[in-house]
Design a protein around this motif. Structure first.
Motif: not given
Length: 403
Positions: A205, A211-213, A215, A252-254, A347-348
Protein backbone atom coordinates in the motif's frame (compact mmCIF):
# COMPACT_ATOMS: atom_id res chain seq x y z
CA UNK A 1 37.27 33.13 -32.01
CA UNK A 2 37.39 29.58 -30.66
CA UNK A 3 36.64 27.05 -33.42
CA UNK A 4 34.42 25.06 -31.09
CA UNK A 5 32.04 27.98 -30.83
CA UNK A 6 31.91 28.30 -34.61
CA UNK A 7 30.91 24.67 -35.27
CA UNK A 8 28.75 24.15 -32.19
CA UNK A 9 25.42 22.59 -33.20
CA UNK A 10 22.03 23.05 -31.57
CA UNK A 11 20.58 20.04 -29.78
CA UNK A 12 17.24 19.72 -28.01
CA UNK A 13 17.29 17.35 -25.05
CA UNK A 14 14.09 15.81 -23.66
CA UNK A 15 14.92 16.59 -20.04
CA UNK A 16 13.17 15.29 -16.92
CA UNK A 17 15.75 16.15 -14.26
CA UNK A 18 16.44 12.49 -13.49
CA UNK A 19 19.78 10.69 -13.58
CA UNK A 20 19.69 9.62 -17.24
CA UNK A 21 18.80 13.00 -18.71
CA UNK A 22 21.17 14.80 -16.33
CA UNK A 23 24.01 12.63 -17.60
CA UNK A 24 22.94 13.41 -21.16
CA UNK A 25 22.85 17.18 -20.50
CA UNK A 26 26.43 17.28 -19.21
CA UNK A 27 27.88 14.73 -21.64
CA UNK A 28 26.34 16.28 -24.75
CA UNK A 29 27.48 19.80 -23.91
CA UNK A 30 30.87 19.14 -22.30
CA UNK A 31 32.15 16.12 -24.24
CA UNK A 32 30.39 16.40 -27.58
CA UNK A 33 30.24 20.18 -27.79
CA UNK A 34 26.55 20.65 -28.49
CA UNK A 35 24.59 23.77 -27.62
CA UNK A 36 22.08 21.93 -25.46
CA UNK A 37 18.54 23.25 -25.11
CA UNK A 38 16.80 21.26 -22.36
CA UNK A 39 13.04 20.89 -22.71
CA UNK A 40 10.51 19.31 -20.38
CA UNK A 41 6.87 18.84 -21.36
CA UNK A 42 4.28 19.04 -18.60
CA UNK A 43 1.35 16.71 -19.27
CA UNK A 44 0.05 17.05 -15.74
CA UNK A 45 2.93 15.73 -13.67
CA UNK A 46 4.72 18.87 -12.49
CA UNK A 47 3.75 21.82 -10.29
CA UNK A 48 5.44 25.24 -10.51
CA UNK A 49 8.03 24.49 -7.83
CA UNK A 50 9.03 21.20 -9.45
CA UNK A 51 9.48 22.96 -12.80
CA UNK A 52 11.66 25.60 -11.14
CA UNK A 53 13.78 22.89 -9.49
CA UNK A 54 14.23 21.11 -12.83
CA UNK A 55 15.26 24.38 -14.47
CA UNK A 56 17.89 25.13 -11.82
CA UNK A 57 19.32 21.65 -12.08
CA UNK A 58 19.49 21.82 -15.89
CA UNK A 59 21.28 25.18 -15.87
CA UNK A 60 23.84 23.93 -13.33
CA UNK A 61 24.60 21.09 -15.74
CA UNK A 62 25.64 23.64 -18.35
CA UNK A 63 22.73 23.64 -20.77
CA UNK A 64 22.37 26.68 -23.00
CA UNK A 65 18.67 27.10 -22.15
CA UNK A 66 15.79 25.40 -20.38
CA UNK A 67 12.15 25.49 -21.48
CA UNK A 68 9.06 23.99 -19.85
CA UNK A 69 6.16 23.44 -22.25
CA UNK A 70 2.68 23.29 -20.72
CA UNK A 71 0.88 20.61 -22.74
CA UNK A 72 -1.86 19.56 -20.31
CA UNK A 73 -4.67 20.95 -22.47
CA UNK A 74 -2.99 19.66 -25.62
CA UNK A 75 -2.77 16.22 -24.02
CA UNK A 76 -6.48 16.25 -23.21
CA UNK A 77 -7.61 17.59 -26.59
CA UNK A 78 -5.41 15.28 -28.66
CA UNK A 79 -5.47 12.05 -26.66
CA UNK A 80 -7.35 11.84 -23.35
CA UNK A 81 -10.67 12.94 -24.86
CA UNK A 82 -10.61 10.01 -27.26
CA UNK A 83 -9.53 7.55 -24.57
CA UNK A 84 -12.70 8.55 -22.71
CA UNK A 85 -14.89 8.39 -25.83
CA UNK A 86 -13.54 4.89 -26.44
CA UNK A 87 -13.54 3.72 -22.79
CA UNK A 88 -9.98 2.60 -23.48
CA UNK A 89 -8.40 0.25 -20.93
CA UNK A 90 -5.44 -1.71 -22.24
CA UNK A 91 -5.91 -5.39 -21.46
CA UNK A 92 -9.15 -4.31 -19.77
CA UNK A 93 -7.04 -2.84 -16.96
CA UNK A 94 -4.70 0.06 -17.71
CA UNK A 95 -5.91 3.54 -18.78
CA UNK A 96 -2.70 4.17 -20.78
CA UNK A 97 -1.49 6.75 -18.30
CA UNK A 98 2.20 7.17 -19.15
CA UNK A 99 2.31 5.69 -22.65
CA UNK A 100 -0.26 8.21 -23.87
CA UNK A 101 1.74 11.10 -22.37
CA UNK A 102 4.95 10.12 -24.11
CA UNK A 103 3.39 10.64 -27.54
CA UNK A 104 2.40 14.23 -26.75
CA UNK A 105 5.76 14.92 -25.13
CA UNK A 106 7.62 13.65 -28.19
CA UNK A 107 5.52 15.77 -30.56
CA UNK A 108 6.07 18.92 -28.50
CA UNK A 109 9.82 18.31 -28.31
CA UNK A 110 10.35 17.71 -32.02
CA UNK A 111 8.22 20.75 -32.89
CA UNK A 112 10.34 22.85 -30.52
CA UNK A 113 13.48 21.49 -32.19
CA UNK A 114 12.15 22.54 -35.58
CA UNK A 115 11.23 25.96 -34.21
CA UNK A 116 14.76 26.76 -33.02
CA UNK A 117 16.47 25.09 -35.97
CA UNK A 118 18.11 22.28 -33.98
CA UNK A 119 20.45 19.85 -35.70
CA UNK A 120 19.81 17.02 -33.26
CA UNK A 121 17.40 15.71 -30.61
CA UNK A 122 18.43 13.56 -27.65
CA UNK A 123 16.57 11.54 -25.04
CA UNK A 124 17.63 9.40 -22.11
CA UNK A 125 15.82 6.18 -22.93
CA UNK A 126 17.55 2.84 -22.54
CA UNK A 127 17.37 0.03 -25.09
CA UNK A 128 15.02 -2.06 -22.97
CA UNK A 129 11.74 -0.15 -22.88
CA UNK A 130 8.84 1.26 -24.85
CA UNK A 131 9.74 4.93 -24.67
CA UNK A 132 12.70 4.62 -27.05
CA UNK A 133 10.29 3.42 -29.74
CA UNK A 134 7.71 6.13 -29.09
CA UNK A 135 10.23 8.97 -29.09
CA UNK A 136 12.24 7.78 -32.08
CA UNK A 137 9.17 7.09 -34.21
CA UNK A 138 7.62 10.50 -33.58
CA UNK A 139 10.93 12.28 -34.18
CA UNK A 140 11.62 10.40 -37.42
CA UNK A 141 8.12 10.87 -38.81
CA UNK A 142 7.91 14.60 -38.13
CA UNK A 143 11.54 15.60 -38.72
CA UNK A 144 13.54 12.88 -40.48
CA UNK A 145 16.29 15.40 -41.19
CA UNK A 146 17.08 15.86 -37.47
CA UNK A 147 19.63 13.45 -35.96
CA UNK A 148 18.54 11.41 -32.92
CA UNK A 149 21.16 10.87 -30.20
CA UNK A 150 20.66 8.43 -27.30
CA UNK A 151 23.78 8.19 -25.10
CA UNK A 152 22.36 5.80 -22.49
CA UNK A 153 21.07 3.34 -25.07
CA UNK A 154 24.05 3.55 -27.43
CA UNK A 155 26.71 3.19 -24.72
CA UNK A 156 24.76 0.71 -22.56
CA UNK A 157 25.53 2.79 -19.48
CA UNK A 158 24.82 1.56 -15.95
CA UNK A 159 23.52 3.80 -13.18
CA UNK A 160 26.90 3.55 -11.46
CA UNK A 161 28.74 4.74 -14.56
CA UNK A 162 26.41 7.71 -14.95
CA UNK A 163 26.71 8.67 -11.27
CA UNK A 164 30.51 8.39 -11.31
CA UNK A 165 30.67 10.57 -14.42
CA UNK A 166 28.55 13.28 -12.81
CA UNK A 167 30.54 13.12 -9.54
CA UNK A 168 33.78 13.44 -11.52
CA UNK A 169 32.48 16.72 -12.90
CA UNK A 170 31.34 18.06 -9.53
CA UNK A 171 27.64 17.20 -9.81
CA UNK A 172 26.80 15.65 -6.46
CA UNK A 173 23.02 15.50 -6.31
CA UNK A 174 21.54 12.58 -4.45
CA UNK A 175 21.13 9.94 -7.15
CA UNK A 176 20.10 7.19 -4.76
CA UNK A 177 17.53 5.14 -6.59
CA UNK A 178 14.10 5.55 -5.06
CA UNK A 179 12.46 2.37 -3.83
CA UNK A 180 9.56 3.05 -6.19
CA UNK A 181 9.63 4.96 -9.47
CA UNK A 182 6.68 7.33 -9.83
CA UNK A 183 5.54 8.94 -13.11
CA UNK A 184 2.60 11.27 -12.58
CA UNK A 185 0.37 12.85 -15.21
CA UNK A 186 -3.14 14.08 -15.90
CA UNK A 187 -4.39 10.60 -16.82
CA UNK A 188 -2.84 8.60 -13.98
CA UNK A 189 0.38 7.71 -12.20
CA UNK A 190 2.57 4.69 -12.88
CA UNK A 191 4.35 2.94 -10.00
CA UNK A 192 7.30 0.62 -10.55
CA UNK A 193 9.28 -1.33 -7.96
CA UNK A 194 11.10 -4.58 -7.34
CA UNK A 195 7.72 -6.30 -6.98
CA UNK A 196 6.74 -5.48 -10.58
CA UNK A 197 9.91 -7.05 -12.02
CA UNK A 198 8.58 -10.56 -11.42
CA UNK A 199 5.15 -12.18 -11.66
CA UNK A 200 4.38 -13.20 -8.09
CA UNK A 201 4.11 -10.15 -5.87
CA UNK A 202 1.79 -7.19 -5.57
CA UNK A 203 2.78 -3.68 -4.58
CA UNK A 204 2.43 -2.76 -0.89
CA UNK A 205 0.00 0.00 0.00
CA UNK A 206 2.78 2.47 0.83
CA UNK A 207 4.14 2.21 -2.73
CA UNK A 208 1.22 4.23 -4.07
CA UNK A 209 1.50 8.03 -3.88
CA UNK A 210 -2.05 8.52 -2.53
CA UNK A 211 -2.97 6.99 0.78
CA UNK A 212 -6.42 6.38 2.26
CA UNK A 213 -7.70 9.49 4.06
CA UNK A 214 -11.47 9.50 3.53
CA UNK A 215 -13.41 6.87 5.46
CA UNK A 216 -17.02 7.98 4.95
CA UNK A 217 -18.75 7.14 1.66
CA UNK A 218 -19.57 10.07 -0.63
CA UNK A 219 -22.11 10.45 -3.43
CA UNK A 220 -20.90 12.31 -6.52
CA UNK A 221 -22.80 13.38 -9.65
CA UNK A 222 -20.74 13.42 -12.86
CA UNK A 223 -22.28 15.32 -15.76
CA UNK A 224 -21.27 14.56 -19.34
CA UNK A 225 -21.96 16.63 -22.44
CA UNK A 226 -21.40 14.77 -25.71
CA UNK A 227 -19.02 12.42 -23.93
CA UNK A 228 -16.97 15.03 -22.09
CA UNK A 229 -17.03 15.55 -18.32
CA UNK A 230 -18.40 19.08 -17.96
CA UNK A 231 -19.58 19.28 -14.34
CA UNK A 232 -19.15 17.66 -10.93
CA UNK A 233 -22.04 17.91 -8.49
CA UNK A 234 -23.60 20.56 -10.70
CA UNK A 235 -20.53 22.80 -10.76
CA UNK A 236 -19.43 23.52 -14.32
CA UNK A 237 -15.76 23.33 -15.28
CA UNK A 238 -13.51 22.44 -18.18
CA UNK A 239 -12.87 18.72 -18.67
CA UNK A 240 -9.24 19.18 -17.54
CA UNK A 241 -10.33 21.02 -14.39
CA UNK A 242 -12.90 18.33 -13.67
CA UNK A 243 -10.41 15.51 -14.12
CA UNK A 244 -8.02 17.23 -11.72
CA UNK A 245 -10.80 17.93 -9.20
CA UNK A 246 -12.12 14.37 -9.31
CA UNK A 247 -8.60 12.98 -8.98
CA UNK A 248 -8.02 15.07 -5.86
CA UNK A 249 -11.28 13.82 -4.36
CA UNK A 250 -11.17 10.14 -5.38
CA UNK A 251 -7.49 9.75 -4.49
CA UNK A 252 -8.36 10.31 -0.82
CA UNK A 253 -10.31 7.03 -1.05
CA UNK A 254 -7.24 5.21 -2.47
CA UNK A 255 -9.33 4.30 -5.52
CA UNK A 256 -7.84 3.20 -8.84
CA UNK A 257 -4.92 1.01 -7.75
CA UNK A 258 -3.95 -1.98 -9.86
CA UNK A 259 -1.11 -3.74 -11.67
CA UNK A 260 -1.10 -3.92 -15.45
CA UNK A 261 0.43 -6.90 -17.24
CA UNK A 262 0.98 -6.39 -20.94
CA UNK A 263 3.09 -6.86 -24.03
CA UNK A 264 5.76 -4.26 -24.66
CA UNK A 265 6.43 -2.91 -28.14
CA UNK A 266 9.75 -4.76 -28.22
CA UNK A 267 8.05 -8.10 -27.63
CA UNK A 268 8.53 -8.92 -23.95
CA UNK A 269 5.96 -9.06 -21.15
CA UNK A 270 5.99 -6.33 -18.55
CA UNK A 271 4.26 -5.39 -15.29
CA UNK A 272 3.63 -1.93 -13.91
CA UNK A 273 1.58 -0.69 -11.02
CA UNK A 274 -0.58 2.36 -11.39
CA UNK A 275 -2.89 4.70 -9.52
CA UNK A 276 -5.62 6.30 -11.61
CA UNK A 277 -8.57 7.26 -9.45
CA UNK A 278 -10.19 9.85 -11.72
CA UNK A 279 -9.51 8.01 -14.99
CA UNK A 280 -11.12 4.77 -13.81
CA UNK A 281 -14.16 6.49 -12.30
CA UNK A 282 -14.64 8.61 -15.43
CA UNK A 283 -14.20 5.71 -17.86
CA UNK A 284 -16.65 3.46 -16.01
CA UNK A 285 -19.19 6.26 -15.53
CA UNK A 286 -18.94 7.24 -19.20
CA UNK A 287 -19.32 3.61 -20.26
CA UNK A 288 -22.46 3.24 -18.14
CA UNK A 289 -23.97 6.34 -19.74
CA UNK A 290 -23.21 4.89 -23.18
CA UNK A 291 -24.97 1.64 -22.31
CA UNK A 292 -28.12 3.68 -21.82
CA UNK A 293 -27.76 6.04 -24.78
CA UNK A 294 -26.16 4.05 -27.63
CA UNK A 295 -27.51 1.20 -29.73
CA UNK A 296 -26.02 -2.27 -29.34
CA UNK A 297 -24.26 -2.02 -32.70
CA UNK A 298 -22.76 1.36 -31.87
CA UNK A 299 -21.36 -0.15 -28.67
CA UNK A 300 -20.05 -3.19 -30.52
CA UNK A 301 -18.23 -1.21 -33.20
CA UNK A 302 -16.88 1.25 -30.65
CA UNK A 303 -15.30 -1.55 -28.65
CA UNK A 304 -13.46 -2.90 -31.69
CA UNK A 305 -12.14 0.45 -32.88
CA UNK A 306 -11.36 1.80 -29.42
CA UNK A 307 -9.31 -1.27 -28.57
CA UNK A 308 -7.39 -0.84 -31.83
CA UNK A 309 -6.92 2.88 -31.10
CA UNK A 310 -5.46 2.13 -27.66
CA UNK A 311 -3.07 -0.48 -29.06
CA UNK A 312 -1.76 1.83 -31.79
CA UNK A 313 -1.38 4.68 -29.31
CA UNK A 314 0.51 2.45 -26.86
CA UNK A 315 2.90 1.35 -29.59
CA UNK A 316 3.71 4.85 -30.82
CA UNK A 317 1.63 4.88 -34.01
CA UNK A 318 -0.29 8.02 -33.07
CA UNK A 319 0.60 9.82 -36.31
CA UNK A 320 -0.84 7.14 -38.59
CA UNK A 321 -3.81 8.68 -40.44
CA UNK A 322 -6.06 5.83 -39.31
CA UNK A 323 -5.97 7.36 -35.84
CA UNK A 324 -7.67 10.50 -37.16
CA UNK A 325 -10.28 8.28 -38.84
CA UNK A 326 -11.02 6.47 -35.58
CA UNK A 327 -11.18 9.77 -33.68
CA UNK A 328 -13.77 11.03 -36.15
CA UNK A 329 -15.84 7.89 -35.61
CA UNK A 330 -15.55 8.09 -31.81
CA UNK A 331 -16.52 11.76 -31.83
CA UNK A 332 -19.61 11.05 -33.94
CA UNK A 333 -20.76 8.35 -31.47
CA UNK A 334 -20.88 10.90 -28.66
CA UNK A 335 -23.71 13.06 -30.06
CA UNK A 336 -26.25 11.63 -27.60
CA UNK A 337 -23.89 10.72 -24.73
CA UNK A 338 -25.06 13.49 -22.43
CA UNK A 339 -26.46 13.19 -18.93
CA UNK A 340 -25.66 12.62 -15.27
CA UNK A 341 -24.05 9.55 -13.75
CA UNK A 342 -24.49 8.94 -10.02
CA UNK A 343 -21.42 7.47 -8.30
CA UNK A 344 -20.63 6.57 -4.70
CA UNK A 345 -17.02 6.65 -3.52
CA UNK A 346 -15.93 4.20 -0.83
CA UNK A 347 -12.49 3.35 0.58
CA UNK A 348 -10.61 1.48 -2.17
CA UNK A 349 -13.64 1.17 -4.48
CA UNK A 350 -16.58 2.96 -6.09
CA UNK A 351 -20.13 2.12 -7.18
CA UNK A 352 -22.06 3.23 -10.25
CA UNK A 353 -25.63 3.73 -9.07
CA UNK A 354 -27.41 4.89 -12.22
CA UNK A 355 -27.87 7.66 -14.76
CA UNK A 356 -30.28 10.34 -15.87
CA UNK A 357 -30.32 11.40 -19.50
CA UNK A 358 -32.78 12.81 -22.02
CA UNK A 359 -31.30 10.27 -24.42
CA UNK A 360 -31.85 7.25 -22.15
CA UNK A 361 -33.15 4.47 -24.38
CA UNK A 362 -34.62 2.67 -21.37
CA UNK A 363 -37.11 5.54 -21.05
CA UNK A 364 -38.87 4.58 -24.30
CA UNK A 365 -42.64 4.09 -24.12
CA UNK A 366 -42.57 0.75 -25.98
CA UNK A 367 -42.27 -1.35 -22.85
CA UNK A 368 -40.17 -2.49 -19.89
CA UNK A 369 -37.72 -5.40 -20.09
CA UNK A 370 -39.21 -8.56 -18.62
CA UNK A 371 -42.43 -6.81 -17.64
CA UNK A 372 -44.86 -5.57 -20.27
CA UNK A 373 -44.85 -4.49 -23.90
CA UNK A 374 -47.00 -1.89 -25.63
CA UNK A 375 -45.85 -2.16 -29.23
CA UNK A 376 -46.48 -5.78 -30.23
CA UNK A 377 -48.89 -8.66 -29.61
CA UNK A 378 -48.26 -12.19 -28.39
CA UNK A 379 -48.66 -13.46 -31.96
CA UNK A 380 -46.13 -10.90 -33.16
CA UNK A 381 -43.65 -12.24 -30.62
CA UNK A 382 -44.29 -15.88 -31.59
CA UNK A 383 -43.77 -15.15 -35.27
CA UNK A 384 -40.59 -13.17 -34.63
CA UNK A 385 -39.11 -15.98 -32.53
CA UNK A 386 -40.05 -18.59 -35.13
CA UNK A 387 -38.29 -16.70 -37.92
CA UNK A 388 -35.29 -15.88 -35.71
CA UNK A 389 -34.75 -19.57 -34.92
CA UNK A 390 -35.04 -20.65 -38.55
CA UNK A 391 -31.32 -20.64 -39.56
CA UNK A 392 -30.29 -22.74 -36.53
CA UNK A 393 -33.28 -25.03 -37.05
CA UNK A 394 -32.25 -25.73 -40.66
CA UNK A 395 -28.59 -26.32 -39.76
CA UNK A 396 -29.52 -28.68 -36.93
CA UNK A 397 -31.82 -30.75 -39.14
CA UNK A 398 -29.32 -30.98 -42.02
CA UNK A 399 -26.32 -31.89 -39.86
CA UNK A 400 -28.19 -34.34 -37.65
CA UNK A 401 -28.59 -36.64 -40.64
CA UNK A 402 -25.05 -36.20 -41.90
CA UNK A 403 -22.87 -36.61 -38.80
Amino acid sequence: MNAKHIIKKKLVLAYSGGLDTSYCALHLSKDLGYEVHAVSVNTGGFDKQEIQDIKEKALKLGVHSYTSIDAVQTFYDGVVKYLIFGNVLRNNTYPLSVSAERIVQAIEIVQYAQKIGANAIAHGSTGAGNDQVRFDMIFQIIAPEIEIITPIRDNKLSREEEINYLLKHGISYSWEKAQYSINKGLWGTSVGGVETLTSERGLPSNAYPSQLKAKESKDVKLSFTKGELTAIDGKQGSPVENIEQLQELAATYAIGRDIHVGDTIIGIKGRVGFEAAAPLVILKAHHLLEKHTLSKWQQFQKEQLANFYGMLLHEGNYLDEVMRNIEAFLTDTQKNVSGDVFVTLHPYRFELNGIHSQHDLMAASFGSYGEINKAWTANDAKGFIKILSNPAKIATQVNKHND
